[in-house]
Design a protein around this motif. Structure first.
Motif, PDB file in Angstrom:
ATOM      1  N   VAL A  97       0.841  -1.205   0.000  1.00 38.74           N
ATOM      2  CA  VAL A  97       0.000   0.000   0.000  1.00 38.74           C
ATOM      3  C   VAL A  97       0.870   1.246   0.000  1.00 38.74           C
ATOM      4  CG1 VAL A  97      -1.948  -1.062   1.234  1.00 38.74           C
ATOM      5  CG2 VAL A  97      -0.089  -0.004   2.543  1.00 38.74           C
ATOM      6  N   GLN A  98       0.257   2.357  -0.352  1.00 36.99           N
ATOM      7  CA  GLN A  98       0.892   3.674  -0.192  1.00 36.99           C
ATOM      8  C   GLN A  98       0.037   4.503   0.755  1.00 36.99           C
ATOM      9  OE1 GLN A  98       2.182   4.113  -4.860  1.00 36.99           O
ATOM     10  NE2 GLN A  98       1.900   6.022  -3.724  1.00 36.99           N
ATOM     11  N   LYS A  99       0.664   5.214   1.671  1.00 32.80           N
ATOM     12  CA  LYS A  99      -0.009   6.203   2.528  1.00 32.80           C
ATOM     13  C   LYS A  99       0.891   7.427   2.470  1.00 32.80           C
ATOM     14  CE  LYS A  99      -3.199   3.380   4.142  1.00 32.80           C
ATOM     15  NZ  LYS A  99      -4.559   3.513   3.613  1.00 32.80           N
ATOM     16  N   SER A 153       8.849  -5.622  -5.308  1.00 33.19           N
ATOM     17  CA  SER A 153       9.445  -4.407  -4.767  1.00 33.19           C
ATOM     18  C   SER A 153       8.963  -3.246  -5.625  1.00 33.19           C
ATOM     19  CB  SER A 153      10.964  -4.568  -4.761  1.00 33.19           C
ATOM     20  OG  SER A 153      11.575  -3.403  -4.285  1.00 33.19           O
ATOM     21  N   SER A 154       9.875  -2.398  -6.075  1.00 32.53           N
ATOM     22  CA  SER A 154       9.497  -1.209  -6.854  1.00 32.53           C
ATOM     23  C   SER A 154      10.766  -0.570  -7.391  1.00 32.53           C
ATOM     24  CB  SER A 154       8.792  -0.209  -5.923  1.00 32.53           C
ATOM     25  OG  SER A 154       8.702   1.072  -6.519  1.00 32.53           O
ATOM     26  N   VAL A 155      10.613   0.288  -8.410  1.00 30.92           N
ATOM     27  CA  VAL A 155      11.758   1.132  -8.789  1.00 30.92           C
ATOM     28  C   VAL A 155      12.221   1.951  -7.584  1.00 30.92           C
ATOM     29  CG1 VAL A 155      11.245   1.339 -11.270  1.00 30.92           C
ATOM     30  CG2 VAL A 155      10.180   2.945  -9.658  1.00 30.92           C
ATOM     31  N   HIS A 156      11.308   2.142  -6.618  1.00 34.21           N
ATOM     32  CA  HIS A 156      11.662   2.937  -5.435  1.00 34.21           C
ATOM     33  C   HIS A 156      12.470   2.140  -4.421  1.00 34.21           C
ATOM     34  CE1 HIS A 156       9.620   6.219  -7.166  1.00 34.21           C
ATOM     35  NE2 HIS A 156       8.535   5.507  -7.336  1.00 34.21           N
ATOM     36  N   GLU A 157      12.976   0.974  -4.803  1.00 28.56           N
ATOM     37  CA  GLU A 157      14.004   0.369  -3.951  1.00 28.56           C
ATOM     38  C   GLU A 157      15.340   1.046  -4.256  1.00 28.56           C
ATOM     39  OE1 GLU A 157      14.212  -3.986  -4.567  1.00 28.56           O
ATOM     40  OE2 GLU A 157      16.168  -3.703  -5.512  1.00 28.56           O
ATOM     41  N   PRO A 160      14.896   7.415  -4.806  1.00 25.33           N
ATOM     42  CA  PRO A 160      14.283   8.101  -3.661  1.00 25.33           C
ATOM     43  C   PRO A 160      12.994   8.771  -4.113  1.00 25.33           C
ATOM     44  CG  PRO A 160      16.600   8.703  -3.907  1.00 25.33           C
ATOM     45  CD  PRO A 160      16.217   7.975  -5.154  1.00 25.33           C
ATOM     46  N   TRP A 161      12.028   8.957  -3.187  1.00 20.41           N
ATOM     47  CA  TRP A 161      10.718   9.451  -3.621  1.00 20.41           C
ATOM     48  C   TRP A 161      10.152  10.407  -2.586  1.00 20.41           C
ATOM     49  CZ3 TRP A 161       5.796   6.020  -4.825  1.00 20.41           C
ATOM     50  CH2 TRP A 161       5.018   6.665  -5.802  1.00 20.41           C
ATOM     51  N   ALA A 162      10.334  11.717  -2.854  1.00 15.73           N
ATOM     52  CA  ALA A 162       9.836  12.754  -1.936  1.00 15.73           C
ATOM     53  C   ALA A 162       8.337  12.597  -1.731  1.00 15.73           C
ATOM     54  CB  ALA A 162      10.135  14.132  -2.515  1.00 15.73           C
ATOM     55  N   ASN A 166       7.811   6.605   3.751  1.00 16.30           N
ATOM     56  CA  ASN A 166       7.448   5.283   4.302  1.00 16.30           C
ATOM     57  C   ASN A 166       7.513   4.209   3.201  1.00 16.30           C
ATOM     58  OD1 ASN A 166       5.250   6.459   3.003  1.00 16.30           O
ATOM     59  ND2 ASN A 166       3.793   6.131   4.686  1.00 16.30           N
ATOM     60  N   TYR A 167       6.951   4.519   2.064  1.00 14.73           N
ATOM     61  CA  TYR A 167       6.904   3.547   0.952  1.00 14.73           C
ATOM     62  C   TYR A 167       8.318   3.250   0.434  1.00 14.73           C
ATOM     63  CZ  TYR A 167       5.350   1.497  -3.500  1.00 14.73           C
ATOM     64  OH  TYR A 167       5.129   0.658  -4.572  1.00 14.73           O
ATOM     65  N   ALA A 168       9.096   4.298   0.177  1.00 17.22           N
ATOM     66  CA  ALA A 168      10.456   4.088  -0.341  1.00 17.22           C
ATOM     67  C   ALA A 168      11.303   3.317   0.674  1.00 17.22           C
ATOM     68  CB  ALA A 168      11.100   5.428  -0.691  1.00 17.22           C
ATOM     69  N   PRO A 197       8.684  -3.191 -10.212  1.00 18.49           N
ATOM     70  CA  PRO A 197       7.874  -2.526 -11.243  1.00 18.49           C
ATOM     71  C   PRO A 197       8.077  -1.015 -11.230  1.00 18.49           C
ATOM     72  CG  PRO A 197       6.539  -3.965  -9.816  1.00 18.49           C
ATOM     73  CD  PRO A 197       7.847  -3.757  -9.147  1.00 18.49           C
ATOM     74  N   GLY A 198       7.953  -0.422 -12.413  1.00 16.59           N
ATOM     75  CA  GLY A 198       7.861   1.040 -12.510  1.00 16.59           C
ATOM     76  C   GLY A 198       6.399   1.431 -12.405  1.00 16.59           C
ATOM     77  N   ALA A 199       5.952   2.344 -13.272  1.00 17.49           N
ATOM     78  CA  ALA A 199       4.557   2.787 -13.215  1.00 17.49           C
ATOM     79  C   ALA A 199       3.685   1.800 -13.977  1.00 17.49           C
ATOM     80  CB  ALA A 199       4.437   4.180 -13.804  1.00 17.49           C
ATOM     81  N   ILE A 200       2.901   1.062 -13.230  1.00 21.83           N
ATOM     82  CA  ILE A 200       1.984   0.072 -13.810  1.00 21.83           C
ATOM     83  C   ILE A 200       0.571   0.620 -13.589  1.00 21.83           C
ATOM     84  CG2 ILE A 200       1.282  -2.358 -13.779  1.00 21.83           C
ATOM     85  CD1 ILE A 200       4.306  -1.952 -14.396  1.00 21.83           C
ATOM     86  N   PRO A 203      -4.923   0.661  -9.507  1.00 17.24           N
ATOM     87  CA  PRO A 203      -5.554   1.640  -8.608  1.00 17.24           C
ATOM     88  C   PRO A 203      -4.552   2.386  -7.710  1.00 17.24           C
ATOM     89  CG  PRO A 203      -6.798  -0.419  -8.605  1.00 17.24           C
ATOM     90  CD  PRO A 203      -5.548  -0.675  -9.404  1.00 17.24           C
ATOM     91  N   ILE A 204      -3.396   1.780  -7.381  1.00 17.73           N
ATOM     92  CA  ILE A 204      -2.486   2.420  -6.409  1.00 17.73           C
ATOM     93  C   ILE A 204      -1.966   3.766  -6.923  1.00 17.73           C
ATOM     94  CG2 ILE A 204      -0.178   1.532  -7.009  1.00 17.73           C
ATOM     95  CD1 ILE A 204       0.255   0.820  -4.075  1.00 17.73           C
ATOM     96  N   ASN A 205      -1.848   3.913  -8.246  1.00 18.39           N
ATOM     97  CA  ASN A 205      -1.287   5.166  -8.789  1.00 18.39           C
ATOM     98  C   ASN A 205      -2.258   5.858  -9.764  1.00 18.39           C
ATOM     99  OD1 ASN A 205      -1.143   3.382 -10.887  1.00 18.39           O
ATOM    100  ND2 ASN A 205       1.050   3.585 -11.252  1.00 18.39           N
ATOM    101  N   LYS A 206      -3.549   5.680  -9.505  1.00 14.33           N
ATOM    102  CA  LYS A 206      -4.585   6.226 -10.394  1.00 14.33           C
ATOM    103  C   LYS A 206      -4.364   7.724 -10.686  1.00 14.33           C
ATOM    104  CE  LYS A 206      -9.537   5.481 -11.009  1.00 14.33           C
ATOM    105  NZ  LYS A 206     -10.123   6.800 -11.235  1.00 14.33           N
ATOM    106  N   GLY A 258      12.239   1.479 -18.644  1.00 16.06           N
ATOM    107  CA  GLY A 258      13.453   2.304 -18.635  1.00 16.06           C
ATOM    108  C   GLY A 258      13.455   3.418 -17.597  1.00 16.06           C
ATOM    109  N   MET A 259      12.465   3.417 -16.697  1.00 11.07           N
ATOM    110  CA  MET A 259      12.391   4.505 -15.696  1.00 11.07           C
ATOM    111  C   MET A 259      13.695   4.676 -14.919  1.00 11.07           C
ATOM    112  SD  MET A 259       9.434   4.865 -12.800  1.00 11.07           S
ATOM    113  CE  MET A 259       8.197   5.981 -13.442  1.00 11.07           C
ATOM    114  N   THR A 260      14.361   3.561 -14.624  1.00  3.28           N
ATOM    115  CA  THR A 260      15.590   3.645 -13.828  1.00  3.28           C
ATOM    116  C   THR A 260      16.809   4.094 -14.644  1.00  3.28           C
ATOM    117  OG1 THR A 260      15.519   1.223 -14.008  1.00  3.28           O
ATOM    118  CG2 THR A 260      15.103   2.164 -11.846  1.00  3.28           C
TER     119      THR A 260
HETATM  120  C1  BGC Z   1       4.289   3.060  -7.004  1.00  2.17           C
HETATM  121  C2  BGC Z   1       3.487   3.817  -8.027  1.00  2.17           C
HETATM  122  C3  BGC Z   1       4.415   4.646  -8.916  1.00  2.17           C
HETATM  123  C4  BGC Z   1       5.565   3.804  -9.444  1.00  2.17           C
HETATM  124  C5  BGC Z   1       6.589   4.644 -10.201  1.00  2.17           C
HETATM  125  C6  BGC Z   1       5.354   2.255  -7.708  1.00  2.17           C
HETATM  126  O1  BGC Z   1       6.070   1.469  -6.795  1.00  2.17           O
HETATM  127  O2  BGC Z   1       3.415   2.211  -6.235  1.00  2.17           O
HETATM  128  O3  BGC Z   1       2.549   4.672  -7.367  1.00  2.17           O
HETATM  129  O4  BGC Z   1       3.662   5.149 -10.008  1.00  2.17           O
HETATM  130  O5  BGC Z   1       6.217   3.152  -8.387  1.00  2.17           O
HETATM  131  O6  BGC Z   1       6.942   5.821  -9.518  1.00  2.17           O
END
Ligand code: BGC
Length: 269
Positions: A97-99, A153-157, A160-162, A166-168, A197-200, A203-206, A258-260
């Motif tokens: 989740v994201q908060k 995981s996420s590209v945010h492993e 960094p994500w201002a 918590n999520y990063a 994953p990058g941006a998929i 609903p989490i990133n609607k 290619g986000m990374t």
């Molecule tokens: C997040 C998404 C975000 C994506 C790229 C994912 O881990 O959950 O909200 O769009 O990373 O920034």
């Protein structure tokens, strides 16, 4: 070359929507029996809809409600799955989740909820899965490996994500959890990897794709110039869980268009 997960049982956490539902469908179509985990009563209908798609396509599975941040519930889920299906071969540690909040305004509740589901949940499920893998041992009629864990995981492993400390933090920690488990259980023939994953489009990133302006600004971060789909992740999950990937362990694999590569540097620096 054909991906086969035949005769194998897979637990997919957070499978009632988003990336988890895409993974559940992909690995079911590769032959696995899938436990479509969902967190609460609220998501039961969605989970049943995912299971229906799986069975309509000729696959097998069940839905199972369990909040992965709760130790007693996770232990019971694994006990129930083992008593119903005999064992577990694959864990897809997906629930997340994201908060989001500016750091100085982030509440302890926002912090604890994200760490509880995204990190503690992955710890608890991995622990119960590995205990079951070791109890069963290698069974060549199922797989050459003793068990497979895929952390979502996420590209945010690494990015960094201002506004999302918590999520990063949870995703950065998953990298070390994954690599430590791969190191600790490699000799037991348990493979542990992460998909980042990058941006998929889920609903989490609607907010990032539901208006043309938002989508346009999102695409500025993605060299391949399209938003990802759950099956982009599902395809890799099925491969990684299969014996075709038997020499892959301890890896973070980025599926991000290619986000990374840091797209903003294409015109600057
Ligand atoms: C997040 C998404 C975000 C994506 C790229 C994912 O881990 O959950 O909200 O769009 O990373 O920034």
């Amino acid at each position: 070359m054909k991906i086969s997960l035949h005769n194998q049982v897979a637990v997919v956490t957070g499978a009632s929507s988003g990336i988890g539902s895409g993974i559940a469908k992909s690995i079911a179509s590769a032959g696995a029996t899938v436990i479509v985990n969902h967190s609460s009563e609220r998501s039961v209908d969605e989970a049943k809809a995912v299971l229906k798609e799986i069975t309509d396509a000729g696959g097998n599975g069940i839905t199972y409600q369990c909040d992965v941040s709760k130790e007693d519930q996770v232990m019971k889920m694994f006990q129930d799955v083992v008593s119903q299906f005999g064992t577990v071969d694959i864990l897809i540690n997906n629930a997340g989740v994201q908060k989001d909040a500016k750091f100085t305004e982030m509440t302890i509740d926002q912090w604890n909820t994200v760490i509880g589901i995204n990190l503690t949940g992955q710890f608890l499920c991995a622990r119960e899965a590995i205990k079951e893998f070791l109890r069963r041992g290698i069974d060549p009629s199922r797989s050459v490996a003793c068990g497979k864990i895929i952390h979502i995981s996420s590209v945010h492993e690494i990015i960094p994500w201002a506004g999302h400390a918590n999520y990063a933090s949870s995703k950065g920690a998953i990298k070390m959890l994954m690599q430590t488990l791969a190191q600790e259980y490699g000799a037991d023939k348990i493979r542990v990897n992460s998909i980042c994953p990058g941006a998929i489009q889920t609903p989490i990133n609607k907010d990032a794709w539901s208006t043309p302006e938002a989508l346009n600004s999102l695409l500025n971060l993605i060299p391949y110039n399209r938003i990802g789909q759950p099956e982009d992740i599902g395809n890799l999950a099925a491969f990684l869980a299969s014996d075709l990937a038997d020499y892959i362990t301890g890896a973070s694999i980025f599926v991000d268009g290619g986000m990374t590569t840091f797209e903003s540097f294409s015109t600057g620096g």
